[in-house]
Design an enzyme around this catalytic site. Structure first.
Site, PDB file in Angstrom:
ATOM      1  N   LYS A   1       0.838  -1.205   0.000  1.00  0.00           N
ATOM      2  CA  LYS A   1       0.000   0.000   0.000  1.00  0.00           C
ATOM      3  C   LYS A   1       0.872   1.255   0.000  1.00  0.00           C
ATOM      4  CE  LYS A   1      -3.850  -2.420   2.211  1.00  0.00           C
ATOM      5  NZ  LYS A   1      -4.647  -2.692   3.415  1.00  0.00           N
TER       6      LYS A   1
ATOM      7  N   GLN B   1      -4.503  -1.716   9.730  1.00  0.00           N
ATOM      8  CA  GLN B   1      -4.435  -3.031   9.092  1.00  0.00           C
ATOM      9  C   GLN B   1      -4.961  -4.122  10.030  1.00  0.00           C
ATOM     10  OE1 GLN B   1      -3.636  -3.377   5.894  1.00  0.00           O
ATOM     11  NE2 GLN B   1      -3.848  -5.581   5.864  1.00  0.00           N
TER      12      GLN B   1
ATOM     13  N   ASP C   1     -10.995   2.717   4.179  1.00  0.00           N
ATOM     14  CA  ASP C   1     -11.244   1.272   4.119  1.00  0.00           C
ATOM     15  C   ASP C   1     -12.745   0.980   4.082  1.00  0.00           C
ATOM     16  OD1 ASP C   1      -9.205  -0.619   3.911  1.00  0.00           O
ATOM     17  OD2 ASP C   1      -8.599  -0.376   6.005  1.00  0.00           O
TER      18      ASP C   1
HETATM   19  N1  GUN Z   1      -6.826  -7.007   6.224  1.00  0.00           N
HETATM   20  C1  GUN Z   1      -7.210  -7.735   5.150  1.00  0.00           C
HETATM   21  N2  GUN Z   1      -7.766  -6.925   4.227  1.00  0.00           N
HETATM   22  C2  GUN Z   1      -7.736  -5.674   4.734  1.00  0.00           C
HETATM   23  C3  GUN Z   1      -8.172  -4.411   4.236  1.00  0.00           C
HETATM   24  O1  GUN Z   1      -8.713  -4.260   3.138  1.00  0.00           O
HETATM   25  N3  GUN Z   1      -7.941  -3.342   5.064  1.00  0.00           N
HETATM   26  C4  GUN Z   1      -7.367  -3.464   6.279  1.00  0.00           C
HETATM   27  N4  GUN Z   1      -7.216  -2.369   7.020  1.00  0.00           N
HETATM   28  N5  GUN Z   1      -6.963  -4.633   6.766  1.00  0.00           N
HETATM   29  C5  GUN Z   1      -7.147  -5.721   5.991  1.00  0.00           C
END
Ligand code: GUN
Length: 293
Positions: free
Chosen positions: A52, A96, A119
């Site tokens: 990311k 995350q 998100d």
């Molecule tokens: N863990 C697995 N997928 C995601 C996501 O799209 N965002 C976040 N913050 N954590 C994750």
């Protein structure tokens, strides 16, 4: 059979975002800024967050990575979220997942300011999405919607079967596919661990979205000829013939399902890269105040 190329589509989206970033920079001097909070040392989470951050660089965003130890208290994490909420330079904030067991995911999610929740995990954004209001839509479902759109997959009146009801993928996906709009207007069946006759239900799907988290769970005999198959899974399996010692597979047994499908996403190079592109897009939307005004 059409191979739905998430790698190329995500690159197209990133190019579009980079172009827009250059325009905003020139006009307003503003640079979109994403902050990611990473707790602990889970290997997969590190990989995802690093990807990311790298994607932010690619499109010209600023990024801030806040790393906290696995034994951080819930209070300290909530404070870190609060600090980012109050930082006027930061447009988007993600924490995350998964988080260590001693921390309440619900409490932390609810602490994120909905205006920065790129998100799309907060109750405010889930509610807004459900009502078909402007909202940040969770990145994986949003990425899938964008693939369906860009590949001009017909969805109205189709039977869409979603396997898996997680808050991150299956549940929002089922809502989006049933919404009045495009992509949407599908007749949706949301299946889960208590579902009976799953293979039979899958065989009636025109669009099959698989987010169950089990390697090669969907086999050729579970798919209707001509179905569109979207594979959200990603798993490492040992493979001595690869330099890395492993290869990636999805929730779908690709070869045999591809023989029956009219369109399918591969793993890797399908849904995965789209998730990051969607997150960047949400962050751009935030910088441009397009969702909450
Ligand atoms: N863990 C697995 N997928 C995601 C996501 O799209 N965002 C976040 N913050 N954590 C994750």
């Amino acid at each position: 059979m059409v191979l739905i190329d998430g790698k190329k589509t995500s690159q197209d989206i990133k190019n579009e975002i980079a172009f827009r970033v250059a325009e905003i920079k020139a006009k307003e001097g503003k640079i979109p800024h994403l902050a990611a909070v990473l707790v602990g040392s889970d290997g997969a989470s590190h990989t995802y967050v690093n990807a990311k951050v790298k994607a932010c660089e690619e499109v010209g965003f600023k990024s801030t990575l806040v790393r906290l130890d696995a034994d951080v208290s819930e209070e300290q994490l909530l404070k870190a979220v609060e600090d980012i909420n109050n930082d006027a330079d930061i447009d988007g904030l993600i924490v995350q997942l998964p988080l260590p067991k001693h921390i309440s995911v619900d409490k932390v999610t609810n602490k994120i300011k909905p205006e920065k929740d790129v998100d799309g995990f907060t109750p405010a954004n889930v509610g807004r999405m459900t009502l078909n209001w402007p909202a940040y839509v969770a990145a994986t479902p949003y990425g899938i919607i964008e693939l369906l759109k860009r590949y001009e997959i017909e969805t109205a009146g189709k039977h869409c079967v979603v396997i898996g009801r997680s808050h991150i993928v299956g549940s929002p996906m089922s809502i989006l596919m049933g919404r009045n709009g495009y992509p949407g207007n599908a007749t949706v069946t949301l299946t889960h661990s208590k579902t009976q006759n799953l293979p039979e239900i899958c065989r009636s799907a025109d669009i099959l979205i698989v987010a169950i988290g089990k390697p090669e769970f969907v086999t050729g005999d579970m798919v209707k000829p001509g179905a569109v198959v979207i594979d959200v899974g990603i798993h490492r399996v040992e493979d001595a013939s690869k330099k890395s010692g492993f290869r990636l597979i999805g929730d779908v047994k690709f070869q045999e399902v591809a023989e029956k499908a009219s369109a399918i996403t591969p793993v890797p190079g399908g849904v995965g890269p789209m998730t990051i592109a969607a997150l960047l897009y949400n962050t751009l939307q935030s910088a441009e105040k397009k969702v909450f005004g």
